[in-house]
Structures are given as C-alpha cells and as structure tokens.
Design a protein around this motif. Structure first.
Motif, PDB file in Angstrom:
ATOM      1  N   LEU A  66       0.830  -1.201   0.000  1.00  0.00           N
ATOM      2  CA  LEU A  66       0.000   0.000   0.000  1.00  0.00           C
ATOM      3  C   LEU A  66       0.870   1.259   0.000  1.00  0.00           C
ATOM      4  O   LEU A  66       0.565   2.245  -0.691  1.00  0.00           O
ATOM      5  CB  LEU A  66      -0.905  -0.004   1.226  1.00  0.00           C
ATOM      6  CG  LEU A  66      -1.826   1.201   1.418  1.00  0.00           C
ATOM      7  CD1 LEU A  66      -2.823   1.304   0.273  1.00  0.00           C
ATOM      8  CD2 LEU A  66      -2.559   1.111   2.754  1.00  0.00           C
ATOM      9  N   GLN A  67       1.967   1.209   0.735  1.00  0.00           N
ATOM     10  CA  GLN A  67       2.870   2.366   0.780  1.00  0.00           C
ATOM     11  C   GLN A  67       3.454   2.669  -0.603  1.00  0.00           C
ATOM     12  O   GLN A  67       3.605   3.840  -0.976  1.00  0.00           O
ATOM     13  CB  GLN A  67       3.997   2.097   1.782  1.00  0.00           C
ATOM     14  CG  GLN A  67       4.945   3.248   2.012  1.00  0.00           C
ATOM     15  CD  GLN A  67       4.328   4.367   2.826  1.00  0.00           C
ATOM     16  OE1 GLN A  67       3.289   4.901   2.476  1.00  0.00           O
ATOM     17  NE2 GLN A  67       4.990   4.727   3.919  1.00  0.00           N
ATOM     18  N   LEU A  68       3.770   1.628  -1.355  1.00  0.00           N
ATOM     19  CA  LEU A  68       4.298   1.842  -2.700  1.00  0.00           C
ATOM     20  C   LEU A  68       3.280   2.570  -3.577  1.00  0.00           C
ATOM     21  O   LEU A  68       3.634   3.432  -4.382  1.00  0.00           O
ATOM     22  CB  LEU A  68       4.682   0.507  -3.344  1.00  0.00           C
ATOM     23  CG  LEU A  68       5.871  -0.237  -2.752  1.00  0.00           C
ATOM     24  CD1 LEU A  68       6.211  -1.448  -3.615  1.00  0.00           C
ATOM     25  CD2 LEU A  68       7.081   0.666  -2.618  1.00  0.00           C
ATOM     26  N   LEU A  69       2.011   2.219  -3.416  1.00  0.00           N
ATOM     27  CA  LEU A  69       0.969   2.888  -4.195  1.00  0.00           C
ATOM     28  C   LEU A  69       0.834   4.356  -3.802  1.00  0.00           C
ATOM     29  O   LEU A  69       0.579   5.214  -4.648  1.00  0.00           O
ATOM     30  CB  LEU A  69      -0.371   2.169  -4.001  1.00  0.00           C
ATOM     31  CG  LEU A  69      -0.459   0.760  -4.594  1.00  0.00           C
ATOM     32  CD1 LEU A  69      -1.773   0.107  -4.204  1.00  0.00           C
ATOM     33  CD2 LEU A  69      -0.339   0.822  -6.117  1.00  0.00           C
ATOM     34  N   LEU A  70       1.038   4.646  -2.508  1.00  0.00           N
ATOM     35  CA  LEU A  70       0.927   6.031  -2.047  1.00  0.00           C
ATOM     36  C   LEU A  70       2.080   6.898  -2.540  1.00  0.00           C
ATOM     37  O   LEU A  70       1.912   8.102  -2.729  1.00  0.00           O
ATOM     38  CB  LEU A  70       0.861   6.072  -0.517  1.00  0.00           C
ATOM     39  CG  LEU A  70      -0.432   5.554   0.114  1.00  0.00           C
ATOM     40  CD1 LEU A  70      -0.309   5.554   1.638  1.00  0.00           C
ATOM     41  CD2 LEU A  70      -1.631   6.389  -0.318  1.00  0.00           C
ATOM     42  N   ILE A  71       3.250   6.303  -2.752  1.00  0.00           N
ATOM     43  CA  ILE A  71       4.393   7.097  -3.205  1.00  0.00           C
ATOM     44  C   ILE A  71       4.574   7.020  -4.718  1.00  0.00           C
ATOM     45  O   ILE A  71       5.512   7.595  -5.262  1.00  0.00           O
ATOM     46  CB  ILE A  71       5.705   6.672  -2.500  1.00  0.00           C
ATOM     47  CG1 ILE A  71       6.095   5.244  -2.875  1.00  0.00           C
ATOM     48  CG2 ILE A  71       5.583   6.833  -0.996  1.00  0.00           C
ATOM     49  CD1 ILE A  71       7.441   4.811  -2.291  1.00  0.00           C
ATOM     50  N   ALA A  72       3.665   6.311  -5.394  1.00  0.00           N
ATOM     51  CA  ALA A  72       3.763   6.189  -6.847  1.00  0.00           C
ATOM     52  C   ALA A  72       3.370   7.478  -7.558  1.00  0.00           C
ATOM     53  O   ALA A  72       3.641   7.648  -8.742  1.00  0.00           O
ATOM     54  CB  ALA A  72       2.892   5.038  -7.349  1.00  0.00           C
ATOM     55  N   THR A  87       0.410  12.473   0.930  1.00  0.00           N
ATOM     56  CA  THR A  87       1.670  12.455   1.682  1.00  0.00           C
ATOM     57  C   THR A  87       1.427  12.289   3.175  1.00  0.00           C
ATOM     58  O   THR A  87       2.203  11.632   3.880  1.00  0.00           O
ATOM     59  CB  THR A  87       2.466  13.745   1.412  1.00  0.00           C
ATOM     60  OG1 THR A  87       2.666  13.890   0.006  1.00  0.00           O
ATOM     61  CG2 THR A  87       3.811  13.710   2.100  1.00  0.00           C
ATOM     62  N   THR A  88       0.327  12.861   3.676  1.00  0.00           N
ATOM     63  CA  THR A  88      -0.035  12.646   5.083  1.00  0.00           C
ATOM     64  C   THR A  88      -0.317  11.171   5.332  1.00  0.00           C
ATOM     65  O   THR A  88       0.149  10.587   6.323  1.00  0.00           O
ATOM     66  CB  THR A  88      -1.270  13.485   5.452  1.00  0.00           C
ATOM     67  OG1 THR A  88      -0.956  14.873   5.304  1.00  0.00           O
ATOM     68  CG2 THR A  88      -1.690  13.234   6.895  1.00  0.00           C
ATOM     69  N   TRP A  89      -1.079  10.567   4.433  1.00  0.00           N
ATOM     70  CA  TRP A  89      -1.353   9.129   4.567  1.00  0.00           C
ATOM     71  C   TRP A  89      -0.056   8.332   4.473  1.00  0.00           C
ATOM     72  O   TRP A  89       0.133   7.350   5.201  1.00  0.00           O
ATOM     73  CB  TRP A  89      -2.317   8.675   3.471  1.00  0.00           C
ATOM     74  CG  TRP A  89      -3.672   9.297   3.568  1.00  0.00           C
ATOM     75  CD1 TRP A  89      -4.181  10.019   4.615  1.00  0.00           C
ATOM     76  CD2 TRP A  89      -4.705   9.270   2.582  1.00  0.00           C
ATOM     77  NE1 TRP A  89      -5.454  10.446   4.344  1.00  0.00           N
ATOM     78  CE2 TRP A  89      -5.804  10.001   3.106  1.00  0.00           C
ATOM     79  CE3 TRP A  89      -4.809   8.717   1.316  1.00  0.00           C
ATOM     80  CZ2 TRP A  89      -6.989  10.166   2.402  1.00  0.00           C
ATOM     81  CZ3 TRP A  89      -5.987   8.881   0.598  1.00  0.00           C
ATOM     82  CH2 TRP A  89      -7.064   9.596   1.139  1.00  0.00           C
ATOM     83  N   TRP A  92       1.753   8.462   7.881  1.00  0.00           N
ATOM     84  CA  TRP A  92       1.184   7.589   8.900  1.00  0.00           C
ATOM     85  C   TRP A  92       1.339   6.123   8.536  1.00  0.00           C
ATOM     86  O   TRP A  92       1.549   5.270   9.419  1.00  0.00           O
ATOM     87  CB  TRP A  92      -0.281   7.950   9.132  1.00  0.00           C
ATOM     88  CG  TRP A  92      -0.430   9.233   9.878  1.00  0.00           C
ATOM     89  CD1 TRP A  92      -0.904  10.426   9.399  1.00  0.00           C
ATOM     90  CD2 TRP A  92      -0.072   9.477  11.247  1.00  0.00           C
ATOM     91  NE1 TRP A  92      -0.862  11.396  10.374  1.00  0.00           N
ATOM     92  CE2 TRP A  92      -0.360  10.841  11.526  1.00  0.00           C
ATOM     93  CE3 TRP A  92       0.462   8.669  12.259  1.00  0.00           C
ATOM     94  CZ2 TRP A  92      -0.124  11.406  12.775  1.00  0.00           C
ATOM     95  CZ3 TRP A  92       0.702   9.250  13.507  1.00  0.00           C
ATOM     96  CH2 TRP A  92       0.403  10.592  13.748  1.00  0.00           C
ATOM     97  N   THR A  93       1.248   5.806   7.259  1.00  0.00           N
ATOM     98  CA  THR A  93       1.488   4.431   6.822  1.00  0.00           C
ATOM     99  C   THR A  93       2.929   4.035   7.102  1.00  0.00           C
ATOM    100  O   THR A  93       3.217   2.903   7.496  1.00  0.00           O
ATOM    101  CB  THR A  93       1.188   4.281   5.315  1.00  0.00           C
ATOM    102  OG1 THR A  93      -0.164   4.676   5.060  1.00  0.00           O
ATOM    103  CG2 THR A  93       1.373   2.840   4.860  1.00  0.00           C
ATOM    104  N   GLY A  94       3.853   4.998   6.930  1.00  0.00           N
ATOM    105  CA  GLY A  94       5.255   4.724   7.216  1.00  0.00           C
ATOM    106  C   GLY A  94       5.487   4.381   8.673  1.00  0.00           C
ATOM    107  O   GLY A  94       6.235   3.445   8.986  1.00  0.00           O
ATOM    108  N   PHE A  95       4.859   5.119   9.577  1.00  0.00           N
ATOM    109  CA  PHE A  95       5.027   4.801  11.000  1.00  0.00           C
ATOM    110  C   PHE A  95       4.310   3.497  11.365  1.00  0.00           C
ATOM    111  O   PHE A  95       4.743   2.778  12.279  1.00  0.00           O
ATOM    112  CB  PHE A  95       4.537   5.963  11.857  1.00  0.00           C
ATOM    113  CG  PHE A  95       5.499   7.109  11.912  1.00  0.00           C
ATOM    114  CD1 PHE A  95       6.752   6.954  12.481  1.00  0.00           C
ATOM    115  CD2 PHE A  95       5.180   8.348  11.365  1.00  0.00           C
ATOM    116  CE1 PHE A  95       7.667   7.994  12.524  1.00  0.00           C
ATOM    117  CE2 PHE A  95       6.079   9.401  11.404  1.00  0.00           C
ATOM    118  CZ  PHE A  95       7.334   9.222  11.979  1.00  0.00           C
ATOM    119  N   THR A  96       3.220   3.176  10.669  1.00  0.00           N
ATOM    120  CA  THR A  96       2.578   1.879  10.866  1.00  0.00           C
ATOM    121  C   THR A  96       3.537   0.757  10.473  1.00  0.00           C
ATOM    122  O   THR A  96       3.665  -0.250  11.183  1.00  0.00           O
ATOM    123  CB  THR A  96       1.289   1.784  10.025  1.00  0.00           C
ATOM    124  OG1 THR A  96       0.383   2.820  10.417  1.00  0.00           O
ATOM    125  CG2 THR A  96       0.609   0.426  10.210  1.00  0.00           C
TER     126      THR A  96
END
Length: 448
Positions: A66-72, A87-89, A92-96
């Motif tokens: 999911l993180q890869l999709l957010l930074i794509a 980027t906010t998501w 938070w996904t990164g800290f998760t």
C-alpha cells in the motif's frame, strides 16, 4: 451561482468521491483477503507467539505494498485527492510499517526462543543464519533509519535533499522484503491462490511505482525538452526561473500546482525540490519562484541559461477544481504567495475574489507589484498584512478574518504559507464555521 457552475462543481465532487470509494474498496477487499489467509494457514503456528508474529507479518506485507501505491504519485489520485493528503497518509502508513517491523520479528523471536528453550537474544543469531531471515532483519534496520529521519525533530535538522536521499532506501527495503516474503513467509506459499494474490499485489504496486516515478517522468521530459530560459532576481533571497520547452500545453499543468524540479549538470541527480508555479502556465513557459533556503533553491540564481531541466509533475490538487463556492478568499504568507499568485491569474477563478498577503514588511512582499496589477485586472481586493506577529497583531485570528471578509463562510478559502501561519488560519476557519470542503491548504508536506 450559475447552473453551469453548479454542474461543474457537481462533476468535480463526483470525481473526488469516486477516488475515495475506489481507495476504500481496495483497502477493505485486500484486508479481508489477508484475514482469510491468516485464518487458513498452510501449516499451524508453533505457538501463540509465532501466530501473532505471522498475523503481524501478513499485515506488514500488505501495508508495504500500500505504501508503494501512495508514493507512486499516480495522477488519478493526485488530481482528485491531492499530494498533501496522500503524503499525510504516506507518513502515517510509514510509521505503521515501523511498528509492524518492530513487533513482527519480536513476536517471531519470542516464539522461537520459547520453542528452542533459549533466550530471546540468543535466538537472533540463530535465525539470522538463514539468509531470507537475515535479509528481513537488514530491511527492518533500514526502516528504522527512515523512521528516525522522519521524526519531526530530526526532520527540522535535515535539509530536504538529505531527507530525500535517505528515503531512497525504500527501494532497497522493498527488494529485501520481497525476497524475505517469498522464501520465508509461510502464508505466501499456502496454495496457488495466495501465491497468485501476493505476486499480483506486488506486481501492481511495483508497476504503479515504476510507471509513476520513472516511466511517466522520462517520457514527459523527453517529449517536452525543458530548459532554463531566464533567471530573474525578485529580491536578495528570492529568484524566479523561467522554463521553456516543446508542447508545454501537453503537460496539462494548472495554476496552483507544483513540480519536482531537478537541474542536471548544475545539481546532483538526487537534489530535487518541490516548487509551485508562480504564474499560470500559458503553454509557452513555466515559472517557478523560490526562496534561497536549501542547497538547490539557494543555487537557482546561478543557473546558466539553457540548462536542462528535469521536472516531475504537475502535482497537487490546490487548484480551482476543488471549488464548491462561487466566491474565493486567497491567503498567502511569505514565499507561499507563489501558488496563490498563479491562482489569482487563473481565468476559471470567477466570482468575487479577496487576497490576504502576510509579510513582515512591504519590502518582504515578493511579487507584490504583479499581485497589485492582477488584482486590478480581476477586480479583486488585495490586503497586505504587515508587522511582527504578537499580542497586538494577530492578522489571522477568527475576529480579524471575519472583519476583513464578513462572508468568509460562504467562500472557498485557499491558504499557503509557513506552517505556523497555515495552522492558525485553518484553526480560525474552523471557529468561523467554514466547512471542511471549502478549506484548501497547500502545506508541502512532501518537503516537511
């Protein structure tokens, strides 16, 4: 509000709603599949502790995809949701991911240490003898480095260029994590369906990343052949760069958006900064205006004419496509005037327009003559708010905003400026009852 405007706003709202529905559907469907995998393992867990570790590992794999999709930086999501929110998501996904990376191996090690009747610390080198496990441990260490660099205290001490370079480790982490999952993850090899699911998910996420971050930027830059056409000093520490190229209308850039700019040959390839367009794109040139703070921005005034430019974008939903009201209030502080100035030039921004520009002194108000000319042309009201902020000068308190713009609750409000100013404005807007859908902030979380 005219019928045409209402229909246009309705279409925009429907487009944003569609993006959210697709995102939530994707999230819920995939989580359901992951839960089913956990409940139907190929082999039972050795004990409760390893079972918890397996549960956390399954979710870690999904959250990383999911993180890869957010930074794509997929245009479909960026135009409808906005890079700031994505980027906010991502943050938070990164800290998760960080906490899952801590907890997943912890429970696995606790489980195996109980099974092997040795201490937790003794189990670490024992499992590290297996290459897939060792690669997973290395990936976990790299995640820790990125997490530390993203903590606000550390982020304030790092330049954007250094922070960006550290985050390039995410690509190494993905490779190590994928090898670890394929060779070590029991859930990956449960049956044909699980293998098809994981390969499909990773292929989709990695494919989206490569497309959004590599293929699309390369194709666009080969097509448009961007070069520096002019460098103009706006003040002792602010400079504007004019960029030209071929078929710039094909970029479909909008006022209020930003690009990630690189200047090969002048800066290293990994030195990249997000700068907003400070003028509405006209199909012939693009203009960015930046304050000399970091390594890249401080060196812009020394760019030789003709320098090649590599730009990723356009990004951002800080545009008139987010409007839901006929009238607008534009609020800027400092160098945050750049996207506000381009919005003021946008011909699709109709209705009554008010501009509030916060600067320490009139001399610090970058692009002020241009704003004054645009305000006259657009019949907009421009208020320059100067002075040092203190008890006697709170220009963005709820009372002061209401005094300057009595009908503020019936306007779309666009705000861009320093973090403290933006936070104060948004707080006052909430106090004044301005609905969330009418509040639009460009906070450049990508660079913070």
């Amino acid at each position: 509000m005219s019928a045409d405007t209402e229909r246009a706003l309705s279409r925009r709202f429907g487009s944003v709603l569609t993006a959210y529905v697709l995102l939530w559907t994707f999230l819920i469907l995939n989580l359901a599949i992951v839960e089913l995998m956990f409940l139907n393992p190929a082999t039972p867990a050795h004990n409760t502790l390893t079972s918890i570790g397996r549960f956390l590992g399954l979710h870690l794999a999904f959250v990383m995809a999911l993180q890869l999709l957010l930074i794509a930086r997929l245009p479909f999501l960026d135009r409808r949701i906005g890079m700031d929110r994505l980027t906010t998501w991502h943050r938070w996904t990164g800290f998760t991911i960080f906490w899952l990376v801590v907890l997943h191996p912890t429970f696995v090690l606790l489980g195996y240490s109980r099974l092997d009747h040795i201490s937790f610390l003794a189990e670490i080198p024992n499992l590290a003898e297996q290459m897939p496990v060792l690669l997973g441990m290395i990936a976990a260490g790299l995640v820790g480095i990125i997490a530390v660099s993203s903590v606000r205290l550390a982020r304030r001490t790092l330049s954007y260029e250094a922070w960006h370079a550290v985050h390039l480790l995410v690509y190494v982490i993905v490779v190590l994590a994928l090898i670890h999952q394929v060779y070590e993850g029991s859930a990956f090899k449960t049956n044909g369906f699980t293998q098809l699911y994981w390969w499909g998910l990773w292929a989709f996420a990695i494919g989206a990343l490569i497309t959004g971050r590599v293929v699309v930027p390369l194709v666009r830059n080969l097509r448009h052949q961007l070069r520096v056409a002019a460098v103009i000093s706006e003040s002792p520490d602010v400079v504007s760069v004019h960029v030209t190229g071929r078929d710039l209308e094909g970029l479909r850039a909008r006022p209020g958006q930003f690009f990630l700019w690189r200047f090969p040959g002048h800066n290293r390839w990994w030195q990249v900064n997000p700068f907003s367009l400070s003028a509405a794109p006209d199909g012939r040139s693009l203009r960015l205006t930046a304050k000399g703070i970091g390594v890249t921005s401080a060196g812009l005034r020394h760019l030789p004419l003709g320098t090649r430019v590599f730009a990723e974008g356009p990004y951002g939903a800080f545009t008139t496509t987010r409007r839901v009201r006929e009238n607008a209030l534009l609020i800027a502080g400092g160098i945050g005037i750049t996207p506000i100035r381009s919005l003021l030039e946008d011909e699709t921004l109709t209705g009554d327009i008010v501009v509030l520009y916060r600067a320490r002194t009139p001399a610090d108000a970058v692009l002020l003559p241009e704003l004054q000319n645009l305000a006259r042309m657009r019949q907009a009201r421009l208020h320059l708010l100067t002075g040092r902020t203190g008890e006697g000068n709170q220009p963005f308190s709820a009372g002061n905003l209401l005094g300057l713009v009595p009908d503020i609750a019936q306007r779309d409000v666009f705000v861009c400026g320093p973090s403290a100013m933006t936070t104060a404005v948004l707080r006052s807007l909430r106090q004044l009852g301005v609905p969330a859908r009418q509040r639009h902030a460009e906070t450049f979380r990508l660079a913070s």
